[in-house]
Structures are given as C-alpha cells and as structure tokens.
Design an enzyme around this catalytic site. Structure first.
Site, mmCIF file in Angstrom:
data_model
loop_
_atom_site.group_PDB
_atom_site.id
_atom_site.type_symbol
_atom_site.label_atom_id
_atom_site.label_comp_id
_atom_site.label_asym_id
_atom_site.label_seq_id
_atom_site.Cartn_x
_atom_site.Cartn_y
_atom_site.Cartn_z
ATOM 1 N N CYS A 1 0.828 -1.218 0.000
ATOM 2 C CA CYS A 1 0.000 0.000 0.000
ATOM 3 C C CYS A 1 0.860 1.265 0.000
ATOM 4 O O CYS A 1 0.709 2.120 -0.883
ATOM 5 C CB CYS A 1 -0.974 -0.021 1.169
ATOM 6 S SG CYS A 1 -0.220 -0.457 2.750
HETATM 7 N N1 LIG Z 1 -4.465 -4.080 5.122
HETATM 8 C C1 LIG Z 1 -3.911 -3.425 4.109
HETATM 9 O O1 LIG Z 1 -4.137 -2.222 3.923
HETATM 10 C C2 LIG Z 1 -3.006 -4.143 3.128
HETATM 11 C C3 LIG Z 1 -2.596 -3.470 1.981
HETATM 12 C C4 LIG Z 1 -1.760 -4.123 1.059
HETATM 13 C C5 LIG Z 1 -1.338 -5.423 1.299
HETATM 14 N N2 LIG Z 1 -1.735 -6.052 2.438
HETATM 15 C C6 LIG Z 1 -1.267 -7.444 2.639
HETATM 16 O O2 LIG Z 1 -2.368 -8.306 2.354
HETATM 17 C C7 LIG Z 1 -2.310 -9.463 3.196
HETATM 18 C C8 LIG Z 1 -3.611 -9.521 4.005
HETATM 19 O O3 LIG Z 1 -3.727 -8.334 4.779
HETATM 20 P P1 LIG Z 1 -5.019 -8.047 5.663
HETATM 21 O O4 LIG Z 1 -4.883 -6.654 6.139
HETATM 22 O O5 LIG Z 1 -6.244 -8.472 4.941
HETATM 23 O O6 LIG Z 1 -4.748 -9.061 6.896
HETATM 24 P P2 LIG Z 1 -5.792 -9.567 8.003
HETATM 25 O O7 LIG Z 1 -6.918 -8.612 8.106
HETATM 26 O O8 LIG Z 1 -4.957 -9.827 9.198
HETATM 27 O O9 LIG Z 1 -6.312 -10.964 7.393
HETATM 28 C C9 LIG Z 1 -5.479 -12.095 7.233
HETATM 29 C C10 LIG Z 1 -6.285 -13.278 6.714
HETATM 30 O O10 LIG Z 1 -5.422 -14.420 6.637
HETATM 31 C C11 LIG Z 1 -5.975 -15.513 7.386
HETATM 32 N N3 LIG Z 1 -4.866 -16.165 8.088
HETATM 33 C C12 LIG Z 1 -4.098 -15.650 9.066
HETATM 34 N N4 LIG Z 1 -3.158 -16.536 9.467
HETATM 35 C C13 LIG Z 1 -3.354 -17.649 8.727
HETATM 36 C C14 LIG Z 1 -2.708 -18.934 8.671
HETATM 37 N N5 LIG Z 1 -1.692 -19.228 9.478
HETATM 38 N N6 LIG Z 1 -3.155 -19.825 7.758
HETATM 39 C C15 LIG Z 1 -4.195 -19.543 6.948
HETATM 40 N N7 LIG Z 1 -4.851 -18.346 6.973
HETATM 41 C C16 LIG Z 1 -4.437 -17.414 7.844
HETATM 42 C C17 LIG Z 1 -6.965 -14.872 8.350
HETATM 43 O O11 LIG Z 1 -8.111 -15.689 8.596
HETATM 44 P P3 LIG Z 1 -8.120 -16.921 9.604
HETATM 45 O O12 LIG Z 1 -7.313 -16.482 10.782
HETATM 46 O O13 LIG Z 1 -9.554 -17.191 9.890
HETATM 47 O O14 LIG Z 1 -7.494 -18.042 8.828
HETATM 48 C C18 LIG Z 1 -7.464 -13.655 7.573
HETATM 49 O O15 LIG Z 1 -8.542 -14.034 6.736
HETATM 50 C C19 LIG Z 1 -1.074 -9.292 4.088
HETATM 51 O O16 LIG Z 1 -0.004 -9.987 3.520
HETATM 52 C C20 LIG Z 1 -0.826 -7.773 4.047
HETATM 53 O O17 LIG Z 1 0.514 -7.422 4.275
HETATM 54 C C21 LIG Z 1 -2.576 -5.456 3.360
#
Ligand SMILES: NC(=O)c1ccc[n+]([C@@H]2O[C@H](COP(=O)([O-])OP(=O)(O)OC[C@H]3O[C@@H](n4cnc5c(N)ncnc54)[C@H](OP(=O)(O)O)[C@@H]3O)[C@@H](O)[C@H]2O)c1
Length: 343
Positions: free
Chosen positions: A149
């Site tokens: 981001c």
């Molecule tokens: N937030 C932002 O603004 C943003 C922007 C750009 C890129 N990103 C990237 O996009 C990715 C997701 O970000 P997010 O903000 O959506 O994160 P998040 O809100 O923390 O969601 C993470 C997801 O992954 C699952 N998860 C977590 N640990 C896991 C495991 N060990 N095995 C399988 N599933 C697992 C979680 O669900 P369960 O725990 O139910 O499995 C949840 O659905 C990250 O790599 C982040 O760096 C985020």
C-alpha cells in the site's frame, strides 16, 4: 464470461474488500473463500453488511478444491504464508498475491527483511503488479505480486519522474500517513481506539519499515541508479486511506513535472494529476484511484508531491482486481468503476 475466483484469507480486511468489490464485477463468480477461524460459517456471518447480497461458505484451505474450482486465486494471507500456499495451486490457477512474498526480486533482500524464502524458484516467475508501470508484463502472467500500500502511493508519482530524470534520485524523503486498516483486522493494542483515536504518531522510524526495500527496488529500477530513501510512516485515526508527502529536489518546473506525469498516465484512468490543488484521502475513499498534487518551492528547489490512495483498494484489493483484469485481457477498469464514499 464467468471467471471463477477464490480468496485465501477471505475474512481479513483485504479479503473482505475483495468480496465487496467483486460483487460488482460483471465477469466474476466467487467460488471459494478460505478461513481457519471461521471454517463452516457464511461470509455474511463475518461481515453483517453483506447480508442479503451474497453468501459464500468459508472453508479451510484445501489445495485440491482450489485447483478444481478456481481460474484465479487472490492470496490475502500474511507474508510468509503465501509462499507455502501458492506453489500448491499455481499449476492450474493464476494467482494474485497480496502479501510481500513475491515482490522483492533479490532473495537475499527478502531474507534480510522478512525470513527464509521457501519458494525461491517462483520469485523470478512473479511479475510486480504495479499496473500502470508493468501492464505489458502483467498481461498473460500466472503469478502477480500485488504491490504494498505505501509503495503504491510513492511509486505512482515518482517512477515516471525518475525515469524522465526530472527529479534528483538522491535525498528523497517520504512522509506517509495511513489509516488503521493498514495493520490488518487482527486485534492489536496500537490500533485500539483508545490508543490510536484522537492521536497521530510516527512508527518504524529509521530504516525499519519493510516497505523500504520494495520502494527502493522500484525507484532504483526507474532511475537506473541505486536509490535510498528516508521513509517515515505514521498512523492516523481513520479507518482507510494513505496520504504520502514526498520531498524531492526538482531539476525542472512544476509545469514540466505535471506535464510529464499527465503524459505518462494519459491511458491510465485510475491515476489523476491535479493542476493546482492538493488531494485528500476522502477524494479516493472506496475507489481504485490515486490522486497526485504537486508544488515546487522556488526558494529551495524542492518539489512537494502529495499522493493519496485508499490502502484497501488501490493499495490492495482494487489493484489486485485490476491485475486480474489485465492478466485475463479484460478491460482493466472492469468492476472498479465506483465514486468515492463520502463522508
Ligand atoms: N491491510 C492493508 O491495507 C493491506 C494493503 C496491502 C497489502 N496487504 C497485505 O495483504 C495481506 C492480508 O492483509 P489483511 O490486512 O487483509 O490481513 P488480516 O486482516 O490480518 O487478514 C489475514 C487473513 O489471513 C488468514 N490467516 C491468518 N493466518 C493464517 C494462517 N496461518 N493460515 C491460513 N490463513 C491465515 C486470516 O483468517 P483466519 O485467521 O480465519 O485463517 C485472515 O482471513 C497481508 O499480507 C498484508 O501485508 C494489506
């Protein structure tokens, strides 16, 4: 055409944003959503605002089911996990990975900033998915590393200016502010309302934030020299949005800089360069747009560039859909044509 899409990590902020945006995509049907914690529940149990729109059952990750059901998979897992999950499905589906696992071309840089890479062979196959810069490479790609981001907000204004040698690659300072959804949906003390509300703080000051090597990789490639930046991220008490203020020595006038950016983005509907105004995060909230404002200080010779995106849309899920559209030869704006949420 109906493209069958899967979302790994569908219950996090970027996964849920993909569900929201893909609901309006005319060519897509969501056929698979994974979650460990909510395995067996409906997605509208997790996000009640989806009730009455769509329901998809959440399932534990199963590579065989993904291979059978999905043409395209979005991996919204934390970094360090995608590199284990992606190789299990890549032979039969295209993947857009939202984590950092395939963004850094130099494996030793990834190891230094993150951890040991378990699928190093896939790094050279991945295309860095900054759509407006790598459109040709993304077309037909099987694995796209969706940009971070903060990097998206910094690279969109700076890449064209460094390529055209209109600004100095040395001494660049980037001062970025992000809303709390940038940290993901998991609970943490620093994004708790009582800690983050009514407050404004810098974090990871110094050479600490993991987006630094990604930004430097792309700025170095654009300028043809090694670029090192000063990058200071801040947490602001809003839910979504990034505003980056970039200070860079200008070799040219404001008009020449604006004309160069406008020419570069002429065919890019999501990037808009303002003539005489500065953008705010409200201007892009809920949209896939990046707005850029520019002033040049005639006394110091510094260009001050302000760039805004919605971290969950152009900074994550919207850009991921734009990447899918380009990979599959669709109109890149498909499913992404929305006006900003206001207020
Ligand atoms: N937030 C932002 O603004 C943003 C922007 C750009 C890129 N990103 C990237 O996009 C990715 C997701 O970000 P997010 O903000 O959506 O994160 P998040 O809100 O923390 O969601 C993470 C997801 O992954 C699952 N998860 C977590 N640990 C896991 C495991 N060990 N095995 C399988 N599933 C697992 C979680 O669900 P369960 O725990 O139910 O499995 C949840 O659905 C990250 O790599 C982040 O760096 C985020």
């Amino acid at each position: 055409m109906s493209i069958s899409v899967g979302i790994l990590g569908a219950t996090g902020y970027t996964g849920l944003e993909l569900v929201r945006l893909l609901y309006n995509h005319p060519d897509v049907a969501i056929s698979y959503c994974s979650s460990r914690q909510y395995n067996g529940k409906q997605i509208s149990d997790i996000l009640s605002s989806l009730r009455g729109y769509l329901d998809i059952q959440l399932e534990e990750f199963d590579a065989e089911k993904v291979r059978q059901r999905c043409d395209v998979v979005f991996s919204c897992l934390p970094h360090g996990l995608s590199m284990d999950f992606v190789p299990q499905v890549l032979d039969s589906t295209r993947v857009v990975d939202l984590s950092a696992d395939f963004r850094l071309r130099d494996i030793s840089v990834y190891t230094r900033w993150y951890k040991e890479h378990t699928s190093p062979g896939l790094i050279e196959k991945a295309v860095y998915g900054l759509c407006e810069v790598y459109r040709e490479e993304i077309t037909g790609a099987r694995l796209v590393a969706n940009p971070g981001c903060y990097p998206t907000s910094v690279l969109l204004p700076l890449v064209p200016l460094l390529s055209a040698k209109l600004v100095d690659p040395e001494g660049i300072i980037v001062d970025s502010k992000s809303g709390a959804s940038g940290a993901g949906r998991g609970l943490s003390l620093k994004t708790h309302i009582c800690e983050a509300g009514e407050s404004f703080s810098a974090y990871a000051v110094g050479r600490k934030h993991r987006h630094i090597p990604e930004i430097e990789q792309e700025l170095s490639s654009a300028s043809g020299t090694d670029v090192n930046i000063e990058f200071i991220p801040h947490l602001v008490p809003i839910s979504r949005g990034i505003l980056s203020t970039i200070y860079v020595h200008a070799f040219n006038t404001k008009k020449i800089i604006i004309d160069e950016l406008k020419a570069f983005y002429e065919e890019s509907p999501f990037v808009q360069v303002l003539d005489d105004d500065m953008p705010s995060t409200k201007d892009v909230r809920g949209t896939n747009r990046c707005l850029i404002g520019i002033e040049v200080n005639p006394v110091t010779g510094k260009a001050i560039i302000v760039s805004v995106i919605d971290n969950l849309v152009k900074g994550a899920s919207g850009q991921a859909i734009q990447n899918m559209n380009i990979m599959l030869g669709l109109d890149e704006t498909e499913g992404l044509d929305s006006v900003p949420l206001f207020p």
